[in-house]
Write an enzyme that holds these catalytic residues in place. Structure first.
Site, PDB file in Angstrom:
ATOM      1  N   ARG A  66      35.440 -26.360  32.232  1.00 37.55           N
ATOM      2  CA  ARG A  66      36.026 -27.313  30.942  1.00 37.55           C
ATOM      3  C   ARG A  66      37.325 -26.550  31.581  1.00 37.55           C
ATOM      4  NH1 ARG A  66      32.450 -23.587  28.991  1.00 37.55           N
ATOM      5  NH2 ARG A  66      33.284 -21.698  28.560  1.00 37.55           N
ATOM      6  N   TYR A  67      37.833 -25.818  32.470  1.00 34.65           N
ATOM      7  CA  TYR A  67      38.861 -25.619  32.137  1.00 34.65           C
ATOM      8  C   TYR A  67      38.777 -26.193  33.173  1.00 34.65           C
ATOM      9  CZ  TYR A  67      37.194 -21.607  29.073  1.00 34.65           C
ATOM     10  OH  TYR A  67      36.981 -21.659  27.831  1.00 34.65           O
ATOM     11  N   THR A  68      38.408 -26.177  34.100  1.00 37.08           N
ATOM     12  CA  THR A  68      39.271 -26.657  36.131  1.00 37.08           C
ATOM     13  C   THR A  68      39.738 -28.658  35.857  1.00 37.08           C
ATOM     14  OG1 THR A  68      36.929 -26.760  37.296  1.00 37.08           O
ATOM     15  CG2 THR A  68      38.477 -24.626  37.173  1.00 37.08           C
TER      16      THR A  68
END
Length: 905
Positions: A122-124
């Site tokens: 979800r961050y990359t």
């Protein structure tokens, strides 16, 4: 159970069911999960990720998208497995230290060489790398087959139409059921060059391909040692490649050096490597390191290893290579799916499979483009005829009630095609011509005519229409040439490969060090003379020879060792850092080691227990160390002579000890009350001199002993000993052919004159008063050897070897030295040269180094002169010779303190 339900049961043998089910499972894992396809080099999960990103338009020119969205698309459409497996595969394709050409362009934390995990999906963010488009290019041109996805709602490609051999470029690894694959990455430019060579000559030899494919090219750089593993992998599909990290040695001042590691082997965890080095230092398996820190950053790897003062950096570096993964191996298994079946392939087979696949892709693409061009030309032909007959076309349209009626009327009418007949033949559109050579519009053409804009009726548009048709005809002609000529097809294949190379190829990162590296790491070790010291307690060390200064006979010496009272020095010898050594133990085992692997110390240092260097068993200790010649050819022509305290001797072939396992090898069988005194290399034409502590000596030819092949034999009797006497030394002498009478006559010449003759000084044979001719005297002078004998109370002498008569083995010998209470027992007997230096060590650790030219030459049956002043209770325990070196020449100002002239006793 009801009859209905029982009727649906089919009895099967459990053994048969297990076989079938396990085989189905195994093939599923092999084909659908763990093994890559030789054509595009991808496993199903990687192929689905690339295709899904392409379908979603997530190209290199577009903005990044959340990795979670990509994973969701792949999992929902094509890969109904866990999201972590998909994300892990996506992450690896984005790591520039895992793939030689990363296929995914990642933004964010995608892990590190330290083994750190990537950030949550979800961050990359991710998108296709630019080179990835070369894997999917032309996929919309019916180049590859498509299969239904897991639920039949979508279609996915069975393989991507890869434009470069991705299997070799990025490699692959996986474990299936009963098999595994491990293919290293390679340089794109080299692999494409190899493909071009194969295209030019399908019969090319694999060794010719090796001229361009030098070997794997790892994304982490580093080095490959030797080419034997590479050749094996490329010739057979299996091999082991030795990888070594790249390190530099820097001087940091104050006689200190540092090792800087800038590249590490492929797939090695950098953090674990640093931990392992620290662990080896703590366990003292790596010595000489004072500081260790990881200074790596975004600019690259940098592991800083600071060394202690005066430590040889090359030795520490070799210890790191031996004890850590800074040097490791890559086991190559070039296993891939070919025609749906797993197969281990050599380099040529992999390249051939890729080239064959690209032929199919280009053929399918050409057929697709040909059909599209013909379809377009078909329409343009109809428009051309319509424009030529525009008045009649307009009349028909105006007279028709609706568009359908107009279309039917246009199709029913026959049109003259004489002016476009050559074009029709070029297009090969037989559907337009009837038997009379006239044209009928097809439904597609009629529809295009009805949809034609009025602007197409202008003269300019007419010309453009003809130009478009001619261009299409040119394209069709080219497509037909490609399909009709394999040579032309291969030319296109090469052109496309070269374009990929020009756009994406990068210089090689991994260097290949040619040569054999099983025992060649000492090439990094500076050649330096070392003094090796062994103690009774089993400690060993090496000290640079330059650490000792020369003194004259009678000097008080300097402190050579710092030891406990119960430990004394038992052996000292001088050798190069490259000197190979054989270690013989009290139980008859032999071990092999190079001198540079011994712990480096200083004259006062204690050294390191040999039990920590060699795999010695309980109650086993080293009794003798034999330095060997560095030249392999010289070693191959040598024998080994064993001598025991009880007077037994054995002659063996040195080749029997050429290859020793790490745990050693049986060298000789010993009786319980016997011990190994000495082991020395010898030749057939040499002589052996055995000497005892009671001052006796026996000389006999080596050739009088046969070579004993059995390593468990205790040999034969070499010397008959008196009660309480024992052999303390074995010396190898040159063989002599002169008679006893000639030797006695020669020895009557004063030794000073003999030395002058040996130096080439002129002399008058008649003045010498001997019956020998001048040539005979010169020959004997040049061949003369001198035997040094040293006693435990510091007495010593030099005597000519000609004074020791040659006898048969097994005798009692002759007097070597006249010993008494003042001289003490003999502790050392050895041949010496005029420019040698003598090193003596006492039981208190005191050491003196003096030139032998100051030791008088006397007869055999004498007691010698004082060599070393001893304190009360002090005894000489070890004697060694040092050849004259640059260090001793530079130290021309010798100490004069405490010098006394000793008198012959």
């Amino acid at each position: 159970m009801t009859d209905k339900s029982s009727s649906n049961l089919v009895p099967v043998n459990i053994e048969d069911e297990m076989k079938v089910s396990y085989l189905d499972y195994a093939m599923s894992v092999i084909v659908s999960r763990a093994i890559p396809d030789v054509r595009d080099g991808l496993k199903p999960v990687h192929r689905r990720i690339i295709y899904s990103m392409h379908e979603a338009g997530n190209h290199a020119s577009k903005p990044y998208r959340k990795s979670a969205r990509i994973v969701g698309d792949v999992m929902g459409k094509y890969h109904p497995h866990g999201d972590s497996a998909i994300y892990d595969a996506l992450v690896r394709m984005a790591q520039d230290f895992s793939l030689r050409l990363p296929l995914v362009d990642g933004q964010g934390n995608f892990g590190s060489m330290d083994g750190d995990a990537a950030a949550a999906m979800r961050y990359t963010e991710s998108r296709m790398a630019k080179v990835s488009y070369k894997l999917v290019e032309d996929i919309d041109k019916e180049t590859v087959s498509f299969n239904p996805n897991y639920d039949g709602s979508e279609e996915e490609p069975s393989v991507l139409p890869a434009m470069f051999p991705n299997l070799l470029v990025n490699g692959s690894g996986g474990i299936a059921v009963g098999m595994a694959t491990n293919i290293p990455p390679h340089n794109l430019g080299e692999v494409i060059d190899a493909c071009c060579l194969y295209i030019d000559n399908n019969d090319i030899e694999i060794l010719d391909l090796l001229e361009v494919v030098k070997g794997p090219d790892f994304p982490t750089g580093s080095m490959i040692l030797g080419i034997s593993g590479i050749r094996s992998a490329y010739l057979t599909g299996r091999g082991s490649i030795i990888m070594r990290g790249r390190a530099e040695i820097e001087n940091i001042g104050n006689n200190r050096q540092a090792i800087i590691i800038t590249e590490i082997p492929y797939m090695v965890n950098k953090a674990r490597l640093v931990e392992k080095i620290a662990e080896m230092v703590k366990e003292k398996r790596i010595e000489g390191i004072s500081d260790l820190r990881d200074e790596s950053n975004k600019n690259g790897v940098r592991i800083f290893i600071e060394l202690k003062k005066d430590v040889v950096a090359e030795v520490v570096l070799n210890q790191i290579y031996a004890c850590t993964q800074l040097q490791t191996s890559f086991g190559v298994i070039m296993l891939a799916l070919k025609d749906g079946l797993p197969k281990v392939m050599n380099l040529k087979e992999v390249i051939a499979a890729f080239v064959s696949f690209r032929e199919v892709v280009i053929t399918n693409r050409t057929i697709y483009l040909l059909n599209k061009a013909r379809d377009r030309a078909h329409i343009l032909l109809g428009l051309t005829i319509a424009v030529s007959n525009i008045d009649e076309i307009i009349r028909i349209i105006k007279a028709s009630n609706d568009s359908n009626a107009a279309k039917q009327e246009l199709m029913a009418r026959q049109w003259e095609a004489l002016n476009i007949l050559p074009l029709v033949k070029l297009v090969d559109d037989k559907a337009m011509l009837n038997e009379q050579g006239k044209c009928n519009f097809t439904e597609v053409q009629a529809k295009a005519i009805l949809e034609m804009r009025l602007q197409r009726l202008t003269a300019m548009e007419k010309n453009k229409l003809e130009e478009d048709l001619k261009n299409l005809i040119t394209e069709i002609t080219e497509y037909l040439n490609i399909l009709g000529s394999r040579t032309r097809l291969l030319e296109i294949l090469k052109e496309e490969l070269i374009k990929v190379k020009e756009e994406f190829a990068t210089p090689r990162l991994t260097s290949i060090e040619f040569g054999e590296f099983d025992q060649d790491i000492e090439d990094l070790i500076q050649r330096e003379e070392m003094v090796v010291t062994v103690t009774l307690g089993g400690y060993i060390k090496r000290v640079p020879l330059s650490s000792y200064r020369a003194q004259k006979r009678g000097g008080k010496g300097r402190s050579g060792l710092s030891m406990r009272d119960e430990d004394i020095t038992t052996q000292v010898f001088v050798g190069s850092t490259h000197t190979p050594m054989l270690f013989f133990s009290n139980i008859g085992q032999v071990y092999s080691l190079k001198l540079y692997k011994l712990p480096l110390s200083n004259p006062q240092g204690k050294g390191r227990p040999m039990v920590n260097i060699l795999p010695l068993k309980a109650n086993e200790h080293i009794t003798n160390i034999m330095p060997l010649p560095e030249n392999q050819d010289e070693r191959d022509n040598l024998n080994i002579m064993f001598a025991t305290a009880k007077g037994n001797i054995r002659r063996s072939d040195l080749l029997d000890f050429k290859k020793l396992q790490s745990n050693g090898k049986i060298a000789i069988r010993l009786d319980e009350d016997d011990k190994l005194i000495d082991v020395k290399p010898c030749k057939e034409d040499e002589h052996i001199l055995l000497a005892t502590k009671a001052g006796k000596a026996l000389r006999f030819p080596v050739e009088s002993l046969r070579v004993i092949k059995s390593r468990t034999s205790d040999g034969v009797r070499g010397m008959k000993l008196a009660k309480e006497d024992s052999v303390i030394s074995m010396t190898v002498l040159k063989g002599i052919s002169s008679t006893k009478e000639d030797r006695d006559a020669y020895l009557s010449v004063p030794w000073e004159q003999r030395l002058e003759i040996a130096k080439g000084e002129a002399f008058n044979p008649e003045e010498l008063g001997v019956s020998l001719t001048a040539p005979a005297i010169v020959e004997m002078a040049n061949s003369e050897e001198f035997i040094l004998t040293v006693t435990e109370n510091g007495f010593g002498k030099r005597s000519s070897a000609y004074g020791y008569r040659i006898t048969d083995r097994g005798g009692s010998g002759i007097i070597n030295m006249d010993i008494n209470d003042k001289t003490g027992l003999v502790v050392g007997v050895m041949p010496v040269k005029m420019d040698d230096e003598l090193m003596l060590i006492t039981n208190s650790g005191k050491l003196i180094r003096c030139k032998l030219e100051s030791v008088r030459i006397t007869g055999r049956n004498t007691s010698g002169v004082i060599l070393f002043k001893l304190d009360d209770g002090e005894k000489v325990v070890s004697v060694s010779l040092i050849a004259e070196t640059a260090e001793s020449e530079e130290d021309s100002e010798l100490e004069e303190e405490g010098l006394e002239q000793s008198e012959e006793v």
